[in-house]
Design an enzyme around this catalytic site. Structure first.
Site, PDB file in Angstrom:
ATOM      1  N   ARG A   1      -6.905  10.912  -7.696  1.00 45.29           N
ATOM      2  CA  ARG A   1      -8.098  10.080  -7.615  1.00 45.29           C
ATOM      3  C   ARG A   1      -9.354  10.935  -7.694  1.00 45.29           C
ATOM      4  NH1 ARG A   1      -9.357   5.657  -4.694  1.00 45.29           N
ATOM      5  NH2 ARG A   1     -11.463   6.379  -5.100  1.00 45.29           N
TER       6      ARG A   1
ATOM      7  N   ARG B   1       0.812  -1.224   0.000  1.00 46.87           N
ATOM      8  CA  ARG B   1       0.000   0.000   0.000  1.00 46.87           C
ATOM      9  C   ARG B   1       0.840   1.266   0.000  1.00 46.87           C
ATOM     10  NH1 ARG B   1      -5.535  -0.902   1.995  1.00 46.87           N
ATOM     11  NH2 ARG B   1      -6.068  -2.764   0.854  1.00 46.87           N
TER      12      ARG B   1
ATOM     13  N   ASP C   1      -6.511  -3.815  -7.215  1.00 44.46           N
ATOM     14  CA  ASP C   1      -7.081  -4.347  -5.980  1.00 44.46           C
ATOM     15  C   ASP C   1      -7.341  -5.834  -6.154  1.00 44.46           C
ATOM     16  OD1 ASP C   1      -8.198  -3.192  -3.254  1.00 44.46           O
ATOM     17  OD2 ASP C   1      -9.456  -4.876  -3.849  1.00 44.46           O
TER      18      ASP C   1
ATOM     19  N   TYR D   1     -14.504 -12.496   1.200  1.00 45.64           N
ATOM     20  CA  TYR D   1     -15.320 -11.336   0.787  1.00 45.64           C
ATOM     21  C   TYR D   1     -16.608 -11.781   0.096  1.00 45.64           C
ATOM     22  CZ  TYR D   1     -11.615  -8.117   2.072  1.00 45.64           C
ATOM     23  OH  TYR D   1     -10.702  -7.401   2.795  1.00 45.64           O
TER      24      TYR D   1
ATOM     25  N   ARG E   1      -3.978   6.393   0.105  1.00 41.23           N
ATOM     26  CA  ARG E   1      -4.462   7.588   0.799  1.00 41.23           C
ATOM     27  C   ARG E   1      -3.435   8.327   1.643  1.00 41.23           C
ATOM     28  NH1 ARG E   1      -9.756   5.099   3.288  1.00 41.23           N
ATOM     29  NH2 ARG E   1      -8.332   3.367   3.146  1.00 41.23           N
TER      30      ARG E   1
END
Ligand code: CP3
Length: 345
Positions: free
Chosen positions: A40, A27, A76, A151, A31
């Site tokens: 983004r 990562r 992702d 998920y 962010r």
């Protein structure tokens, strides 16, 4: 095949001598970087992963800022599911959310396969990145069958994975059918990236630490092995296998066909090496929360990771899990410099 023998990162993955310990961060794009938030804008997460211009720019941002030894493709683990036609989205601050959870044999049978053309924009982005990066390796990645299944079966992020385990323990045939389909999707996604030029792959089984070793071996390992073996069949690129809370599974994760095993911060690297087959390199494992402490503590702990990493034939420095969104990028920049100078002595 291109000659990338000089890259410290690839040498460490293969257990060869290195000029310095290579470092990248899971990562590293995202962010924590103001330039990421800027480009983004309000483009959706999964939508941005299918725009080669955005994937290129976001992947390059941490390379420019930190001088890390490898780039990791901005994408992702749920992207190939979305691209294959599964109705899901990534909700900010929550994670992947699936419209119709997959829980029965009929649900599994209707899961669409991934066609390589579904992720053509990813292949296009990889080609552009490889040309730009030159000798610097590009890591491609996929989610492992268990983590993807969690998920899909839970319908979103889960702490206890109760529906997933209920399916696994209660209906073994349906479980294997699901994990088998997810292995094919992950394998196709990785092959697309490698064929477009990705020089290393990482299989993320982030939530495998929820399983006992016996259950991991019976329900998960054969499927993760299928994924890693299918990469071996198309190219001789290093394969990294990573999970969180997987201290009891490290040896099994290596036996799935990994050249490098990613270790979280719970097991010191020298102890991890004792749990791995001879010849396996390690990646890790500074606690991602460490960078919030004063620099003296960061420095001391990073030096300890470097010292313990010497027990392995090859060590790729990383955090024990992804960069936290509130991380100060200046501390990561300083950390890269420390790893490089300290290990080159
Ligand atoms: O490492 C990198 O820099 C490459 C980019 C990357 C992303 N996701 C981008 C992303 C990688 C390697 C992943 C893998 C991934 N995605 C994993 C395995 C790694 C791990 O952390 O264990 C998992 C479990 C996911 C699923 C997922 N996607 C989660 C849990 C989240 C966070 C949700 C949130 O908002 O807190 C995402 C979203 C996501 N993936 C973001 C990024 C940069 C944040 C999206 C945003 O900017 O709003």
């Amino acid at each position: 095949m291109r000659d990338l023998g000089q890259s410290a990162f690839l040498r460490a993955c293969r257990g060869e001598p290195v000029p310095h310990t290579p470092v990248w961060f899971m990562r590293q794009a995202g962010r924590s970087l103001p330039e990421y938030r800027e480009v983004r804008g309000d483009v959706g997460m999964l939508e941005s992963c299918l725009r080669p211009d955005l994937v290129f720019e976001i992947t390059m941002q941490p390379v420019r800022r930190y001088g890390v030894d490898a780039a990791v493709l901005f994408s992702d683990i749920v992207l190939p599911l979305k691209a294959a036609g599964v109705d899901l989205d990534i909700k900010a601050g929550v994670g992947p959310v699936v419209a119709q959870p997959v829980r029965t044999a009929a649900d599994v049978a209707s899961l669409p396969p991934l066609d390589p053309t579904d992720v053509q924009p990813v292949a296009d982005a990889v080609k552009g990145l490889v040309a730009e990066l030159g000798e610097r390796p590009l890591l491609g990645f996929a989610g492992a069958p268990f983590t993807l299944a969690s998920y899909l079966v839970e319908g979103g992020p889960s702490r206890d994975h109760v529906h997933t385990k209920a399916l696994m323990y209660g209906d073994e045939d349906t479980w294997h059918a699901l994990a088998g389909r997810l292995a094919q999707i992950a394998a196709t996604f990785l092959r697309v990236q490698v064929e477009a030029g990705a020089t290393t792959v990482q299989l993320f089984d982030s939530w495998a630490g929820a399983l006992s070793a016996a259950d991991y071996e019976r329900y998960v390992l054969p499927h993760s092995r299928t994924v890693l073996e299918s990469v071996r069949a198309v190219a001789d690129v290093p394969r990294i296998h990573f999970g969180v809370g997987t201290g009891e599974l490290l040896g099994l994760m290596a036996s799935a066909g990994a050249d490098v095993v990613g270790v979280d911060w719970r097991v010191p690297l020298d102890e991890a090496v004792r749990r791995l087959p001879a010849g396996t390199s390690v990646q890790g494992n500074l606690d991602p929360a460490t960078v919030f402490a004063p620099w003296a503590a960061v420095e001391e702990r990073a030096r300890d990771v470097l010292r313990r990493g010497k027990a392995a034939p090859g060590h790729v420095f990383n955090l024990g899990h992804g960069v936290l969104p509130e991380t100060d990028p200046d501390v990561l920049a300083r950390l890269v410099e420390l790893v490089h100078t300290e290990s080159a002595r």
